[in-house]
Design a protein around this motif. Structure first.
Motif, PDB file in Angstrom:
ATOM      1  N   LEU A  64       0.814  -1.079   0.070  1.00 49.72           N
ATOM      2  CA  LEU A  64      -0.115   0.024  -0.033  1.00 49.72           C
ATOM      3  C   LEU A  64       0.906   1.248  -0.092  1.00 49.72           C
ATOM      4  O   LEU A  64       0.343   2.179  -0.675  1.00 49.72           O
ATOM      5  N   TYR A  65       2.049   0.991   0.538  1.00 48.90           N
ATOM      6  CA  TYR A  65       2.902   2.351   0.790  1.00 48.90           C
ATOM      7  C   TYR A  65       4.281   2.107   0.102  1.00 48.90           C
ATOM      8  O   TYR A  65       4.727   0.891   0.079  1.00 48.90           O
ATOM      9  N   ILE A  66       4.734   3.213  -0.634  1.00 46.90           N
ATOM     10  CA  ILE A  66       6.216   3.261  -1.133  1.00 46.90           C
ATOM     11  C   ILE A  66       6.944   4.544  -0.489  1.00 46.90           C
ATOM     12  O   ILE A  66       6.028   5.546   0.035  1.00 46.90           O
ATOM     13  N   ALA A  67       8.163   4.502  -0.640  1.00 49.71           N
ATOM     14  CA  ALA A  67       8.909   5.637  -0.149  1.00 49.71           C
ATOM     15  C   ALA A  67      10.027   5.892  -1.089  1.00 49.71           C
ATOM     16  O   ALA A  67      10.707   4.963  -1.875  1.00 49.71           O
ATOM     17  N   ILE A  75       9.197   1.157   8.480  1.00 48.61           N
ATOM     18  CA  ILE A  75       8.611   0.020   9.196  1.00 48.61           C
ATOM     19  C   ILE A  75       7.083   0.442   9.883  1.00 48.61           C
ATOM     20  O   ILE A  75       6.042  -0.535   9.569  1.00 48.61           O
ATOM     21  N   PHE A  76       6.929   1.580  10.077  1.00 50.66           N
ATOM     22  CA  PHE A  76       5.692   2.096  10.358  1.00 50.66           C
ATOM     23  C   PHE A  76       4.496   1.932   9.482  1.00 50.66           C
ATOM     24  O   PHE A  76       3.458   1.660   9.641  1.00 50.66           O
ATOM     25  N   HIS A 118      15.144  -5.646   3.549  1.00 49.36           N
ATOM     26  CA  HIS A 118      13.888  -6.035   2.997  1.00 49.36           C
ATOM     27  C   HIS A 118      13.089  -4.726   2.864  1.00 49.36           C
ATOM     28  O   HIS A 118      12.033  -4.729   1.947  1.00 49.36           O
ATOM     29  N   LEU A 119      13.504  -3.858   3.490  1.00 48.95           N
ATOM     30  CA  LEU A 119      12.575  -2.533   3.368  1.00 48.95           C
ATOM     31  C   LEU A 119      13.371  -1.793   2.203  1.00 48.95           C
ATOM     32  O   LEU A 119      12.511  -0.637   1.678  1.00 48.95           O
ATOM     33  N   ASN A 131      25.265  -3.906  -2.215  1.00 50.53           N
ATOM     34  CA  ASN A 131      24.436  -2.402  -2.380  1.00 50.53           C
ATOM     35  C   ASN A 131      23.929  -2.044  -3.456  1.00 50.53           C
ATOM     36  O   ASN A 131      22.679  -1.263  -3.591  1.00 50.53           O
ATOM     37  N   LYS A 132      24.530  -2.140  -4.887  1.00 48.22           N
ATOM     38  CA  LYS A 132      24.033  -1.741  -6.211  1.00 48.22           C
ATOM     39  C   LYS A 132      22.732  -2.487  -6.495  1.00 48.22           C
ATOM     40  O   LYS A 132      22.314  -2.075  -7.451  1.00 48.22           O
ATOM     41  N   SER A 133      22.521  -3.647  -5.792  1.00 54.25           N
ATOM     42  CA  SER A 133      21.257  -4.412  -6.131  1.00 54.25           C
ATOM     43  C   SER A 133      20.188  -3.592  -5.779  1.00 54.25           C
ATOM     44  O   SER A 133      18.864  -3.947  -6.100  1.00 54.25           O
ATOM     45  N   TYR A 134      20.284  -2.499  -4.768  1.00 54.89           N
ATOM     46  CA  TYR A 134      19.106  -2.077  -4.177  1.00 54.89           C
ATOM     47  C   TYR A 134      19.197  -0.443  -4.682  1.00 54.89           C
ATOM     48  O   TYR A 134      20.390   0.015  -4.854  1.00 54.89           O
TER      49      TYR A 134
END
Length: 299
Positions: free
Chosen positions: A69-72, A123-124, A149-150, A172-175
């Protein structure tokens, strides 16, 4: 907004997020001693600021925030101190309403404090985050906290549109994404398209407005109005990351459409396999096809 700023912001939640020592759950804590950074341009980058929530997370019947539902989007910092006015910035968006629901923009003495505020915010809201992976501090912090996972993996849409040339599998570069002029320009175009799109309406009799009119981040509006190629607009950068992830999610939703029937899906290929009947002598597919006409009580 500015002539009635107090009224406009009166419904916002200002404070911090804490971890419950008994349950480990991240909870909201009101803190009237903190004040969010809403100024632009900033006089200095030594203001911690505060988490500002415009809409609390929506929860389901199990008191959990639904997945997806939420993305950042996040614009990180690495150095504990900087000679520039660069700030750490993260935004949360509700994909259903297309509205920004929370923001944190600030700069703590220890960069790890910024990372932890962002981690708790993710997380919230149970949100996945896309960030500029040029700086490795945020990734290292989440890895230390077992919270990778975030993070959102490299968005496929960026590669498909030839915005980024390489997709990484590990490390690191995979995210996140590696920032570039081309990528940042695309992120800004996506922001404009989003702003000029019709806003979500709960009731049909509500007036027609644009997403632009639903933005509640004062600092972000100021940065957008003042943007130029030489300006240091961290909120715009964070929102660019969010919009790229939003575009990738839209692409994913489009890919979920039922594929068109073709020769490879012809029933001919299933003729060699017998459908297994249940204890009542009905094939499961027959039951679901006739469920509207079968008397379930007698059946």
């Amino acid at each position: 907004i500015l002539p009635s700023l107090d009224k406009f912001t009166s419904g916002h939640w200002i404070g911090d997020l804490i971890t419950d020592s008994d349950t480990g759950e991240v909870k909201w804590k009101l803190n009237t001693d903190l004040y969010p950074n809403r100024d632009y341009p900033v006089k200095d980058n030594k203001k911690e600021g505060a988490i500002e929530i415009f809409e609390m997370p929506v929860k389901d019947s199990t008191d959990k925030v639904p997945n997806g539902l939420y993305i950042a989007g996040l614009d990180p910092v690495d150095d504990d101190e900087s000679q520039t006015n660069s700030m750490f910035s993260v935004f949360i968006m509700n994909l259903l309403t297309d509205r920004i629901v929370a923001e944190y923009t600030g700069r703590t003495f220890d960069a790890a404090e910024n990372y932890e505020k962002a981690r708790k915010l993710l997380i919230f809201y149970n949100a996945k985050c896309l960030y500029e992976n040029d700086k490795k501090g945020f990734y290292a912090h989440l890895m230390y906290k077992n919270s990778l996972h975030l993070l959102s993996p490299n968005p496929e849409i960026a590669k498909d549109l030839d915005i980024t040339a390489t997709t990484y599998i590990n490390g690191n570069k995979s995210y996140g994404v590696n920032s570039s002029k081309k990528l940042n320009a695309w992120g800004r175009r996506l922001q404009v398209q989003w702003m000029m799109s019709p806003a979500y309406k709960v009731n049909a009799d509500e007036p027609d407005v644009l997403n632009l009119h639903k933005i509640r981040s004062i600092g972000y509006l100021k940065e957008c109005a003042a943007w130029n190629p030489d300006a240091n607009t961290d909120r715009v950068s964070a929102m660019g990351m969010l919009m790229i992830l939003r575009a990738d999610r839209e692409r994913f939703e489009l890919n979920l459409e039922k594929p068109k029937n073709n020769f490879s899906q012809n029933s001919f290929w299933e003729r060699a396999f017998k459908q297994k009947a249940n204890n009542f002598g009905y094939k499961s597919e027959d039951f679901f096809a006739q469920k509207d006409t079968i008397d379930l009580h007698n059946w």
